[in-house]
Design an enzyme around this catalytic site. Structure first.
Site, short mmCIF file in Angstrom:
data_model
loop_
_atom_site.label_atom_id
_atom_site.label_comp_id
_atom_site.label_asym_id
_atom_site.label_seq_id
_atom_site.Cartn_x
_atom_site.Cartn_y
_atom_site.Cartn_z
N GLU A 118 43.44 -13.48 -10.26
CA GLU A 118 42.31 -14.51 -10.23
C GLU A 118 42.58 -15.81 -9.51
OE1 GLU A 118 39.60 -14.34 -13.43
OE2 GLU A 118 40.08 -12.19 -13.91
N THR A 148 46.00 -17.11 -6.97
CA THR A 148 47.37 -17.50 -7.37
C THR A 148 47.58 -18.93 -7.52
OG1 THR A 148 47.64 -18.05 -5.01
CG2 THR A 148 48.17 -15.86 -5.35
#
Ligand code: CAA
Length: 379
Positions: A363, A365
């Site tokens: 979702e 980095t």
């Protein structure tokens, strides 16, 4: 407690905690070792209304507020992060975009089964060559009579093989760059959606993560989610919510690592005393506590803004960045407190250490969260 939670919110948190301890905890280690998907647990979570918590009851959901969802997710993650990500993806990046951008028909057809937990959903944005740079995706949607045919590859798809409806981004107009990307709801129950064998991962082993080939996968005109060319807006809006969920997952994992470390520090002896009497261990525990508490407050802040439907891109990215990086550190220290036993698969901290690692990656980095935060600050 900050914020001052309502009785309803606390009741939902307690229900999640009780269910997690009674039903999820007993088989968590065995499922992890066998990479077994917790199908029956997910079914029960659906019956409890936990698979579409913020979706109105009229569309099959529980109709509770965002903070309640976050409180529940943290409790589930504290016990089994694989269950938590399965729940989080269904709630945040499958149900939420359909509620926000979907037509009435899409809500009836897709949201009702997803939010009630009758079927699982997911999110197909990432591709083998487009992860952080989501706008570089290559999957193509070609116009055909009555709809579109999708061709391309999608990677790291949570709930692949076990899910059915996926919010999917593809290029509808290659001449328009990022504005030529659109979102669809894709029914994976068709020959054109080919799921590979689930990935063998470092952690979250009982969640499903799958590479998907789209080979003339059909979506009808009515499956376009949002406006043509607004696919990235649909995706990134969903990810604002998704990132708060992953931050809550990280807090749950870190809290468990801390709880396990405290208990161990009281019972394990070295040099004639419990290791908790050594200052080195005390310093670890204190720093772990500070990081967990600070992370939780950031998550609550972002969740409170989402609750009010306020823009929360900055707060979501900040919470995810801080909570996930902190949780990785906390789990690393937990393994250190446990010493050799922390390296053994017989102890839960070994699983926490593996499970937490992906939270700074998926979702978005940590590097992408820093980029999102900086862009918000500078705009
Ligand atoms: N909400 C709504 N719209 C948004 C938005 C937001 N938070 N952020 C950007 N947008 C819009 C922009 O306004 C823009 O539209 P306009 O041109 O009409 O204004 C459009 O989206 C594209 O935005 P950018 O030009 O800013 O996009 P970019 O190419 O520069 O990328 C990025 C920005 C932040 C790096 C983005 O690519 C990103 O977040 N990358 C990481 C991707 C990611 O998180 N992937 C996770 C995969 S899903 C997953 O892991 C789920 C799972 O299964 C566990």
């Amino acid at each position: 407690m900050f914020p001052a939670f309502t009785e309803d919110q606390l009741a939902i948190r307690d229900a999640a905690r009780d269910f997690a301890m009674a039903e999820i905890e007993p088989g968590a280690m065995a499922r992890d070792h066998a990479s077994e998907f917790p199908a029956d647990i997910i079914r029960q979570l659906g019956e409890m209304g936990f698979m579409g918590m913020n979706i109105p009851e009229a569309y099959g959901g529980a109709g509770v507020d965002y903070l309640s969802y976050i409180l529940a997710l943290e409790e589930i993650a504290r016990v089994d992060a694989s269950v938590a990500v399965t729940m989080s993806v269904n709630n945040s990046v499958a149900c939420a975009p359909i509620l926000k951008f979907g037509t009435e028909d899409q809500k009836q057809k897709y949201l009702k089964p997803l939010a009630s937990g009758a079927v699982l959903g997911g999110f197909m944005l990432t591709e083998p060559d487009a992860g952080s740079d989501a706008g570089a995706l290559q999957c193509k949607a070609t116009k055909v009579d009555g709809g579109w045919k999708l061709n391309g590859a999608k990677a790291w798809i949570t709930n692949g093989t076990v899910g059915r409806y996926f919010v999917t981004m593809a290029i509808t107009d290659p001449t328009k760059g990022k504005k030529g990307i659109s979102a669809f709801v894709l029914d994976a129950d068709q020959a054109g959606v080919v799921m590979a064998k689930p990935e063998h991962k470092m952690g979250l082993r009982s969640s499903r993560t799958v590479m998907v080939a789209l080979e003339d996968a059909f979506v009808a005109d009515g499956d376009l989610l949002g406006q043509l060319g607004e696919g990235l807006k649909v995706a990134f809006n969903g990810l604002d919510g998704g990132r708060i969920g992953i931050a809550a997952q990280a807090v749950g994992i870190a809290q468990r690592a801390l709880d396990e470390s405290i208990a161990y520090a009281k019972t394990r002896h070295t040099f004639g005393v419990p290791i908790g009497e050594h200052q080195a261990i005390q310093i670890y525990l204190a720093e772990m506590e500070a990081k967990v508490q600070a992370s939780r407050l950031l998550v609550y802040k972002a969740a409170s803004m989402k609750n009010e439907d306020l823009p929360c891109t900055l707060e979501a990215a900040t919470a995810k960045l801080f909570a996930t990086e902190s949780a990785v550190w906390v789990c690393d220290r937990a393994v250190q407190v446990f010493g050799g036993y922390g390296y053994s698969a017989e102890y839960v901290v070994e699983r926490l250490y593996r499970d937490v690692r992906v939270t700074t990656i998926y979702e978005g980095t940590s590097e992408i969260q820093r980029m999102v935060v900086a862009r918000q600050l500078l705009k």
